[in-house]
Scaffold this motif. Structure first.
Motif: not given
Length: 333
Positions: A252-262
């Protein structure tokens, strides 16, 4: 002997994918001779070797039922045992454990204890050894605190069949599994897979597509409109290879992009796994839980393809040279 001889024992498919000829040219410029080992011929005349880099997954798996593969493996093991100064990348027992998902998932489950402070874990899983009655499997899923949907994977983690998986949405659909296999709770992760490629003391993280999010919990109870959702059968190569496109990965385009693992968490994970596995060439598949943001380990791979890692050749050569230097120091002491 030049003292800088490295044998490579790979399948023809692996040699092509790795482009061993190009790597040999790079090694030659550094005074390192690369020798392609032919397992069908005696190894002693082909040697001696300071280091042997191999991926004998095919041979090890086939040796369980094929006499020719048993002979090839026995010859290789005989050479290694009678040439203890030859460094093997990676040791056969270490590599063999990753061919069995029962074993590798036990290793993964220990990460939660050793890396809890880093918010690193692996999903609950269940080993299915044989075709039990459905009710006992359903009860085991509850006992082991697995949650639906669950991913079903083959026990053998090598070969084309190892990429054939299924996503199961309800207890009744557990009838679709084919033991021996592993069931693993599916974790919503925004359709992004992070593949960590390890080369000695270096590692690289590459982003790949992955399965999209699915409603958690037994569908028949929480989502009546999906109560009849059938098991989804898929090939992981068709889902998570570079540039692949699948309905299963469409978010879904509304899904925010998660930050990559630290980088700190990934480094801690790699350090722990290098100790636990006793290996230098392996890959780790990790995802980020969209709810808890926990770094979640879902698989470990032997000598992966290293696609998308432009530094692979220099890193592998640097690691080999460090082993050669270690050998030289040992010889001179």
């Amino acid at each position: 002997m030049s003292g800088r001889r490295v044998g490579f024992c790979l399948s023809s498919k692996k040699r092509r994918r790795m482009n061993l000829d190009a790597f040999a040219q790079l090694c030659e410029k550094r005074g390192v001779e690369v020798v392609e080992i032919d397992l069908t011929q005696p190894l002693v005349p082909q040697g001696p070797f300071d280091v042997i880099v191999h991926k004998l997954s095919d041979v090890i798996v086939e040796a369980e039922h094929d006499s020719q593969s048993q002979h090839l493996l026995a010859n290789f093991q005989s050479y290694v045992s009678t040439h203890p100064s030859t460094i093997l990348v990676d040791p056969l027992p270490a590599m063999s454990q990753l061919l069995d998902r029962f074993t590798s998932y036990r290793i993964m489950s220990q990460l939660h204890k050793s890396l809890r402070d880093r918010l690193i874990c692996s999903p609950p899983y269940l080993e299915i050894h044989s075709v039990d009655d459905l009710s006992s499997i359903q009860q085991a899923v509850i006992t082991q605190t697995l949650s639906f949907p669950v991913v079903c994977k083959t026990r053998v983690a090598h070969g084309s069949l190892s990429h054939e998986m299924s996503l199961i949405f309800s207890a009744d659909s557990l009838a679709d599994i084919h033991p021996p296999c592993v069931l693993q709770s599916f974790v919503n992760h925004g359709a992004v897979l992070h593949k960590i490629f390890v080369v000695g003391d270096r590692h690289y993280c590459v982003e790949r597509p992955s399965l999209k999010n699915f409603p958690p919990g037994p569908c028949a109870i929480r989502f009546p409109d999906t109560a009849d959702r059938k098991t989804i059968f898929f090939n992981s190569h068709h889902v998570s290879k570079p540039e692949c496109s699948s309905d299963l990965t469409a978010m879904d385009e509304q899904m925010p992009h998660l930050l990559p693992p630290s980088s700190e968490a990934v480094a801690a994970l790699v350090r722990e796994l290098r100790v636990q596995l006793g290996m230098a060439l392996f890959g780790v598949d990790v995802i980020i839980n969209i709810h808890t943001h926990t770094l979640t380990v879902i698989d470990i791979n032997i000598f992966p393809g290293y696609e998308g890692v432009p530094q692979f050749f220099p890193s592998l050569l640097a690691y080999i040279e460090s082993l050669l230097d270690t050998n030289s120091s040992a010889d001179s002491s």
